[in-house]
Write an enzyme that holds these catalytic residues in place. Structure first.
Site, PDB file in Angstrom:
ATOM      1  N   LEU A  12      -7.968 -20.129  34.584  1.00 42.06           N
ATOM      2  CA  LEU A  12      -9.162 -19.740  35.341  1.00 42.06           C
ATOM      3  C   LEU A  12     -10.282 -20.768  35.174  1.00 42.06           C
ATOM      4  CD1 LEU A  12     -10.572 -17.670  37.124  1.00 42.06           C
ATOM      5  CD2 LEU A  12     -11.274 -16.452  35.054  1.00 42.06           C
ATOM      6  N   TYR A 127      -4.169  -7.860  21.336  1.00 40.94           N
ATOM      7  CA  TYR A 127      -4.858  -8.621  22.388  1.00 40.94           C
ATOM      8  C   TYR A 127      -5.912  -7.734  23.070  1.00 40.94           C
ATOM      9  CZ  TYR A 127      -5.587 -10.793  26.982  1.00 40.94           C
ATOM     10  OH  TYR A 127      -6.154 -11.316  28.126  1.00 40.94           O
TER      11      TYR A 127
HETATM   12  N1  LIG Z   1      -3.534 -14.606  32.046  1.00 40.08           N
HETATM   13  C1  LIG Z   1      -3.621 -13.344  32.446  1.00 40.08           C
HETATM   14  O1  LIG Z   1      -2.672 -12.766  32.966  1.00 40.08           O
HETATM   15  C2  LIG Z   1      -4.924 -12.600  32.273  1.00 40.08           C
HETATM   16  C3  LIG Z   1      -4.984 -11.279  32.725  1.00 40.08           C
HETATM   17  C4  LIG Z   1      -6.188 -10.590  32.588  1.00 40.08           C
HETATM   18  C5  LIG Z   1      -7.287 -11.197  32.026  1.00 40.08           C
HETATM   19  N2  LIG Z   1      -7.198 -12.456  31.579  1.00 40.08           N
HETATM   20  C6  LIG Z   1      -8.388 -13.068  30.963  1.00 40.08           C
HETATM   21  O2  LIG Z   1      -8.835 -14.084  31.823  1.00 40.08           O
HETATM   22  C7  LIG Z   1      -9.410 -15.148  31.070  1.00 40.08           C
HETATM   23  C8  LIG Z   1      -8.790 -16.463  31.472  1.00 40.08           C
HETATM   24  O3  LIG Z   1      -7.390 -16.382  31.246  1.00 40.08           O
HETATM   25  P1  LIG Z   1      -6.407 -17.594  31.559  1.00 40.08           P
HETATM   26  O4  LIG Z   1      -5.184 -17.004  32.127  1.00 40.08           O
HETATM   27  O5  LIG Z   1      -7.148 -18.664  32.268  1.00 40.08           O
HETATM   28  O6  LIG Z   1      -6.095 -18.038  30.061  1.00 40.08           O
HETATM   29  P2  LIG Z   1      -5.552 -19.431  29.523  1.00 40.08           P
HETATM   30  O7  LIG Z   1      -4.905 -20.202  30.612  1.00 40.08           O
HETATM   31  O8  LIG Z   1      -4.797 -19.112  28.276  1.00 40.08           O
HETATM   32  O9  LIG Z   1      -6.912 -20.169  29.159  1.00 40.08           O
HETATM   33  C9  LIG Z   1      -7.662 -19.862  28.018  1.00 40.08           C
HETATM   34  C10 LIG Z   1      -8.184 -21.158  27.484  1.00 40.08           C
HETATM   35  O10 LIG Z   1      -8.964 -20.884  26.312  1.00 40.08           O
HETATM   36  C11 LIG Z   1      -8.642 -21.871  25.350  1.00 40.08           C
HETATM   37  N3  LIG Z   1      -9.014 -21.428  24.001  1.00 40.08           N
HETATM   38  C12 LIG Z   1      -8.281 -20.723  23.100  1.00 40.08           C
HETATM   39  N4  LIG Z   1      -8.973 -20.583  21.958  1.00 40.08           N
HETATM   40  C13 LIG Z   1     -10.164 -21.203  22.141  1.00 40.08           C
HETATM   41  C14 LIG Z   1     -11.292 -21.432  21.328  1.00 40.08           C
HETATM   42  N5  LIG Z   1     -11.349 -20.987  20.052  1.00 40.08           N
HETATM   43  N6  LIG Z   1     -12.339 -22.121  21.820  1.00 40.08           N
HETATM   44  C15 LIG Z   1     -12.310 -22.605  23.090  1.00 40.08           C
HETATM   45  N7  LIG Z   1     -11.262 -22.449  23.912  1.00 40.08           N
HETATM   46  C16 LIG Z   1     -10.205 -21.747  23.449  1.00 40.08           C
HETATM   47  C17 LIG Z   1      -7.151 -22.076  25.516  1.00 40.08           C
HETATM   48  O11 LIG Z   1      -6.732 -23.276  24.901  1.00 40.08           O
HETATM   49  P3  LIG Z   1      -5.220 -23.367  24.306  1.00 40.08           P
HETATM   50  O12 LIG Z   1      -4.315 -22.950  25.427  1.00 40.08           O
HETATM   51  O13 LIG Z   1      -5.123 -24.795  23.929  1.00 40.08           O
HETATM   52  O14 LIG Z   1      -5.191 -22.418  23.155  1.00 40.08           O
HETATM   53  C18 LIG Z   1      -7.053 -22.117  27.041  1.00 40.08           C
HETATM   54  O15 LIG Z   1      -7.306 -23.402  27.538  1.00 40.08           O
HETATM   55  C19 LIG Z   1      -9.239 -14.754  29.605  1.00 40.08           C
HETATM   56  O16 LIG Z   1     -10.411 -14.153  29.159  1.00 40.08           O
HETATM   57  C20 LIG Z   1      -8.137 -13.739  29.635  1.00 40.08           C
HETATM   58  O17 LIG Z   1      -8.243 -12.830  28.547  1.00 40.08           O
HETATM   59  C21 LIG Z   1      -6.040 -13.189  31.699  1.00 40.08           C
END
Ligand SMILES: NC(=O)c1ccc[n+]([C@@H]2O[C@H](COP(=O)([O-])OP(=O)(O)OC[C@H]3O[C@@H](n4cnc5c(N)ncnc54)[C@H](OP(=O)(O)O)[C@@H]3O)[C@@H](O)[C@H]2O)c1
Length: 286
Positions: A12, A127
């Site tokens: 995202l 989570y």
């Molecule tokens: N994916 C889903 O299906 C889903 C569904 C509902 C809600 N969400 C929410 O939507 C949001 C975005 O999700 P997404 O799918 O884009 O997730 P994502 O692709 O996993 O992106 C999250 C990013 O945060 C980084 N991160 C992890 N620990 C961190 C830290 N301590 N400081 C700074 N950055 C950090 C990760 O880096 P690394 O990968 O290197 O650890 C990754 O680049 C999140 O809040 C998630 O909970 C996601």
């Protein structure tokens, strides 16, 4: 207007940066990947915020692996709970709007009607519990807050269901996929557009997903149909699939509040088509 985006290397985060840059607004975007800003490092946050003096902060950083969160419990609470709190506190200092992304996993998934923003939360996973901690700390402490809950996200270059199914379809003649977990698949591009529309004047919690709902099995069938794959998709029950962490059986979020604010996201099938077209175009451009 100066906008900080954390977690800018994630699905995202990348999409939001692209959406902000391509709309050529008056915003100046400051994207930070995990390597550039660790949201659990308070001093680093304080230093960067003092340099930038942001007007808006969008937190896309999270520890998103549901199974690994069960094993690394402390890290889950620190990244998904305490890190957002540090960011929110710092945003307060600059009177910046804080936009935080959360999840359908804050609900139990035991319901059979779409979850509304004010429905009782009751997460069953680490989570979900750690994401709920983030929400609660922010709701109590952050002055100008918008929480966006979304579900079943997929974005370009991300580790997600669509990309996994496509990869598996290249190696297998059939895929077994669970039919008894229901949710709303959501394209990151559409969430990014909605966030930018809500950003200026909305506060509180908003559910943002593509419209419609399906099971993982129906989602996989639609992916195979849209990529013209002859791979057979076989429907199975959750009891036939070995999960490390049990998933919610019903994850649909009501988007009534979003719709009432004039934003209606397209249905998940159309969003998937657009996503696959963009994937195809980018692979064939290289
Ligand atoms: N994916 C889903 O299906 C889903 C569904 C509902 C809600 N969400 C929410 O939507 C949001 C975005 O999700 P997404 O799918 O884009 O997730 P994502 O692709 O996993 O992106 C999250 C990013 O945060 C980084 N991160 C992890 N620990 C961190 C830290 N301590 N400081 C700074 N950055 C950090 C990760 O880096 P690394 O990968 O290197 O650890 C990754 O680049 C999140 O809040 C998630 O909970 C996601």
């Amino acid at each position: 207007m100066k906008i900080i985006i954390t977690g800018a290397g994630g699905q995202l985060g990348k999409e939001l940066v692209e959406a902000l840059i391509t709309r050529e607004g008056k915003e100046r975007v400051f994207p930070f990947t995990k390597e550039q800003l660790d949201i659990t490092n308070r001093e680093q946050i304080q230093r960067l915020f003092a340099e930038i003096e942001p007007n808006v902060v969008i937190n896309c950083a999270a520890f998103t692996s549901v199974d690994v969160c069960e094993e690394e419990v402390e890290k889950a609470y620190v990244v998904n709970g305490i890190g957002p709190y540090y960011l929110g506190m710092e945003a307060n200092k600059y009177k910046a709007k804080f936009i935080h992304i959360s999840t359908d996993y804050v609900f139990s998934g035991d319901q059979s009607l779409p979850y509304k923003e004010d429905d009782l939360t009751n997460p069953h996973t680490i989570y979900g519990k750690s994401k709920l901690l983030g929400e609660e700390l922010l709701l109590r402490n952050c002055s100008d807050l918008l929480i966006i809950r979304t579900s079943w996200l997929y974005g370009h270059e991300g580790k997600n269901f669509v990309n996994t199914m496509i990869e598996l379809s290249k190696k297998m003649s059939s895929l077994k996929v669970v039919c008894d977990q229901v949710g709303s698949p959501t394209y990151t591009k559409d969430v990014a557009i909605a966030i930018l529309s809500l950003m200026s004047d909305k506060t509180g919690i908003y559910h943002v997903t593509n419209s419609g709902a399906c099971s993982w099995y129906e989602f996989a069938k639609e992916i195979m149909k849209q990529i013209n794959s002859s791979v057979e998709v076989i429907s199975i029950g959750s009891e036939e699939y070995v999960y490390k962490t049990p998933r919610p059986s019903y994850s649909v979020l009501s988007t009534d509040r979003l719709n009432q604010s004039g934003i209606n996201l397209r249905n998940w099938e159309s969003a998937l088509l657009d996503y696959l077209k963009k994937e195809y175009d980018s692979h064939h451009a290289n």
